[in-house]
Design a protein around this motif. Structure first.
Motif, PDB file in Angstrom:
ATOM      1  N   GLY A   1       0.807  -1.208   0.000  1.00 20.49           N
ATOM      2  CA  GLY A   1       0.000   0.000   0.000  1.00 20.49           C
ATOM      3  C   GLY A   1       0.838   1.254   0.000  1.00 20.49           C
ATOM      4  O   GLY A   1       0.364   2.310  -0.406  1.00 20.49           O
ATOM      5  N   PHE A   2       2.082   1.164   0.454  1.00 20.19           N
ATOM      6  CA  PHE A   2       2.956   2.335   0.468  1.00 20.19           C
ATOM      7  C   PHE A   2       3.754   2.447  -0.831  1.00 20.19           C
ATOM      8  O   PHE A   2       4.246   1.445  -1.358  1.00 20.19           O
TER       9      PHE A   2
ATOM     10  N   LEU B   1       5.289  10.547  -0.921  1.00 22.63           N
ATOM     11  CA  LEU B   1       4.899   9.343  -0.196  1.00 22.63           C
ATOM     12  C   LEU B   1       3.403   9.143  -0.380  1.00 22.63           C
ATOM     13  O   LEU B   1       2.625  10.095  -0.250  1.00 22.63           O
ATOM     14  N   GLY B   2       3.022   7.902  -0.690  1.00 20.52           N
ATOM     15  CA  GLY B   2       1.605   7.621  -0.882  1.00 20.52           C
ATOM     16  C   GLY B   2       1.196   6.351  -0.162  1.00 20.52           C
ATOM     17  O   GLY B   2       2.025   5.451   0.083  1.00 20.52           O
ATOM     18  N   TYR B   3      -0.090   6.276   0.194  1.00 16.24           N
ATOM     19  CA  TYR B   3      -0.593   5.090   0.862  1.00 16.24           C
ATOM     20  C   TYR B   3      -2.010   4.813   0.355  1.00 16.24           C
ATOM     21  O   TYR B   3      -2.845   5.725   0.272  1.00 16.24           O
ATOM     22  N   THR B   4      -2.256   3.559   0.024  1.00 16.35           N
ATOM     23  CA  THR B   4      -3.570   3.146  -0.462  1.00 16.35           C
ATOM     24  C   THR B   4      -4.128   2.046   0.434  1.00 16.35           C
ATOM     25  O   THR B   4      -3.430   1.072   0.736  1.00 16.35           O
TER      26      THR B   4
ATOM     27  N   SER C   1      -7.061   6.439  -0.978  1.00 20.03           N
ATOM     28  CA  SER C   1      -5.626   6.626  -1.109  1.00 20.03           C
ATOM     29  C   SER C   1      -5.285   8.069  -0.794  1.00 20.03           C
ATOM     30  O   SER C   1      -6.059   8.977  -1.089  1.00 20.03           O
ATOM     31  N   VAL C   2      -4.143   8.233  -0.154  1.00 19.30           N
ATOM     32  CA  VAL C   2      -3.687   9.572   0.206  1.00 19.30           C
ATOM     33  C   VAL C   2      -2.229   9.725  -0.219  1.00 19.30           C
ATOM     34  O   VAL C   2      -1.485   8.740  -0.328  1.00 19.30           O
TER      35      VAL C   2
ATOM     36  N   LEU D   1      -0.864  17.946  -0.873  1.00 19.97           N
ATOM     37  CA  LEU D   1      -1.567  16.773  -0.329  1.00 19.97           C
ATOM     38  C   LEU D   1      -2.651  16.383  -1.313  1.00 19.97           C
ATOM     39  O   LEU D   1      -3.343  17.255  -1.849  1.00 19.97           O
ATOM     40  N   THR D   2      -2.790  15.099  -1.524  1.00 19.45           N
ATOM     41  CA  THR D   2      -3.877  14.627  -2.378  1.00 19.45           C
ATOM     42  C   THR D   2      -4.581  13.466  -1.695  1.00 19.45           C
ATOM     43  O   THR D   2      -3.969  12.714  -0.924  1.00 19.45           O
TER      44      THR D   2
END
Lengths: 327, 327, 327
Positions: free
Chosen positions: B233-234, B260-263, B268-269, B288-289
């Protein structure tokens, strides 16, 4: 998609409301061809909401040569049990729920003669800013409800003249019923806007030389329409709207319009008349339309309009004749 | 095709990098709807070369009303055992082979908040002239190689100021591998350009008031990126680039960015940060998304960005919220 | 649809007739990519008339970046036993029925080199006003007849300089036959126009510095073409036209052109030459084209042209090389 070919023409003073623009020198007639290609996309979320987009590719700058392609009526929507939310270049709530006189008649022409005269009103307070409208629609049985908002983008032509008008909004309801074999439609709406830089005037009035209300004027609009389909070939429509401006020295404007149409086999004819009643000069106009259906999506269509503005003896007539096609 | 609807907004000083443009007067929020229709054509020669074109029809001038249609990302290619040759409005070799931090995260927003801040860098030395690029790509196993060229069209605004900058070119390689369950991507590239009339500055710097290097300055660019997918997820990305100008008094600019992303399930952010380190004022920015996948091609997407420029206390924040749809 | 990729280039004085535009400073070469997507719609009325529209979506402003989309060759037609009526940006009657020398050869290049030189003539008196033409076509056996009209829109740039030129019209016939195994085509036409604001000159002459005839000059055009297909790989064409202006001090212009082409297997080559013979300076030009068919709709195409204008020692050569694709 759809396409049109034919001639448009008219008097020297016809303003640039639609296809034909007068040249201020003498009457003129021009070739006109137009086309519209509608692209639609849609899908459905896992939870059953439907969503999509509709956009028209069409020519701009006609009847001149070689226009660029313009996107028109671009709209994105998402829809579910909660109703439908639509964003784009769409009708505001009042224009969505009310049926104007010439729409009740249901005819059109390649020069849009029925919508260009001085007595025409077709969009209430929409497009006062950038014509991007967010609208919510909900229907329950024969009733429909809509609410819409148009944001003032707050952009002046220069920082010194920033446009800080209020956002506009609108509310409207509609009701359809059948009474003794006659299909009836009723609409009632309220809209609010604040005139931005350049001012604002109802309908086509600013194209016909009316000054409009100055920037900062707050305008309350109340509108009602009745449309009837007699189910014997005859259709009729009536509309009324009132524009109530703020500000000392500003006075109400009333608008009313009536339309009548008749269809017999392949032939249909229509007539509409509208008038803006102001505290000063009045403006009115009328239009005739006729269509002969060739079948297969083609029709011969003709239109004529003329306008009359108090103390303004312009040569405003317009006419068009051609073939309209749909694919 | 794809479409978006929602709101975009932000501070009064946000430059016109993407959808939202500040009005220099106060914060603002606007409706925004966009659509893109991608048209693809392809074929094959008798000897087995494949060829084709891809072009995006999309609105320009949004968030204002009724934009014309713009062609974007128009590209024509021909491909065979020798590799692929592509000409059009495409990525140069470095941008093709390297994966910037926000791309490693893999999220976006309807206002493109993640690409508009002062610390963003996304195209290295591309589009220094007319943004028509010819690129050659070749892949062998996990390695990829690209070379590209952008011709200076040699057109000044007047004959007296003819733009005789050198042509630009770029070289880059990429390598993808798997290490202990972590997918890794490496990219390394070099690009050369000569600033034309109007000068040149990296990233969005000229939009944020940086002067840029004068016409005739030759710029050598070296860039490297690392991206990682931890398969839990990262995701993460890191990029570095150096801009080395010719000319007395010109100094290097360094840029680095991290993302850096995490789902997790439908949510997901992502976050990204970038900085331009110059010999004078520095510029940095972050974004930030967040996205919530509704299924069927629709997602709710949100974005936020802010920028910080030394000795320039502008109100640069941007934000957006809406629904993104693909068909 | 179709697409092209390649380079275009040439001398510093090449006017902006087509893709390549000289920069007045030195020779130059540029990337060029283009695409055209043709959208067609059609239908049939109940009485058996067919109708439809054809329109090309293509890039404008190439070879620069990111052009808008332009509509080109938009045409709406309706057709039946009576013949075909077409309105749009189409050939006038003379251009429809006659086969110019380079069309008899039947080759083209991505830079349109064969149509940009000073000796080229390709549209007779079409597009003298707004390039919206209404044309009627009728065929009977090997004969064809066309009549067309182009309305002067009567629009001046200001009311004070209103453009009241006459409407233009054209008449032409064609005849195709086979003589001893050689396919022959003959065309003969007459066209009339009145120069509007800005004047008028035949072919590309005004792009090459010729003054043109002043507004109000009435021009009679007579034109004839002969084309031959020897059915052994060779093709040839010859055209002649005469431009007879009204007004004291105006003199006739004669134009003639010849073309020759040869095809052997996948390779085809062509050459054409044309000349404008005026009472003062003459202008001539020539072009070479070559194509190698890759199959599947792709071809490598090359073109070269040069122009020679009396008393004007410009650097007018143009060239192009690229891949043309159709889908």
């Amino acid at each position: 998609g759809s396409a049109e070919m034919g001639i448009v023409g008219g008097g020297k003073d016809a303003p640039g409301v639609s296809t034909y623009v007068g040249n201020t020198r003498d009457s003129s007639v021009e070739f006109n061809n137009d086309f519209t290609l509608t692209v639609v996309g849609s899908g459905q979320t896992d939870s059953g909401l439907s969503f999509g987009i509709s956009v028209d590719f069409s020519t701009d700058a006609e009847p001149n040569e070689n226009g660029n392609v313009a996107l028109d009526n671009e709209a994105v929507f998402i829809s579910g049990d909660f109703g439908t939310l639509t964003l784009g270049e769409i009708d505001g709530a009042v224009d969505k729920r009310l049926t104007e006189a010439h729409n009740a008649v249901g005819q059109y022409s390649i020069g849009d003669d029925e919508t260009v005269h001085a007595g025409y009103q077709g969009s209430y307070g929409d497009a006062a800013y950038d014509n991007q409208i967010l609208r919510y629609d909900y229907s329950f049985g024969d009733f429909g409800f809509s609410a819409s908002m148009e944001l003032n983008d707050d952009k002046g032509t220069t920082p010194a003249t920033a446009d800080d008008a209020d956002n506009g909004y609108a509310l409207a309801i509609s009701y359809n019923t059948d009474m003794g074999g006659v299909g009836l439609g009723f609409g009632l709406g309220y809209q609010y806007l604040e005139a931005g830089i350049g001012g604002w005037a109802p309908g086509n009035l600013s194209d016909y030389g009316f000054a409009g209300w100055a920037a900062g004027t707050e305008v309350d609009i109340i509108a009602a329409t009745v449309s009837a389909d007699f189910n014997n070939g005859f259709k009729a429509g009536f509309e009324y709207s009132n524009y109530d401006p703020s500000g000392a020295g500003n006075s109400d404007v009333d608008h009313y319009a009536i339309g009548l149409g008749y269809t017999m086999d392949a032939l249909s004819v229509g007539a509409s008349y509208g008038k803006f009643d102001t505290s000063g000069d009045d403006a009115d106009g009328w239009a005739l339309t006729a269509a002969y259906d060739l079948g297969g999506g083609a029709a011969i269509v003709a239109g004529y309009s003329d306008s009359d503005v108090d103390n303004n003896d312009g040569d405003y007539e317009t006419y068009s004749l051609g073939v309209a096609m749909s694919f």
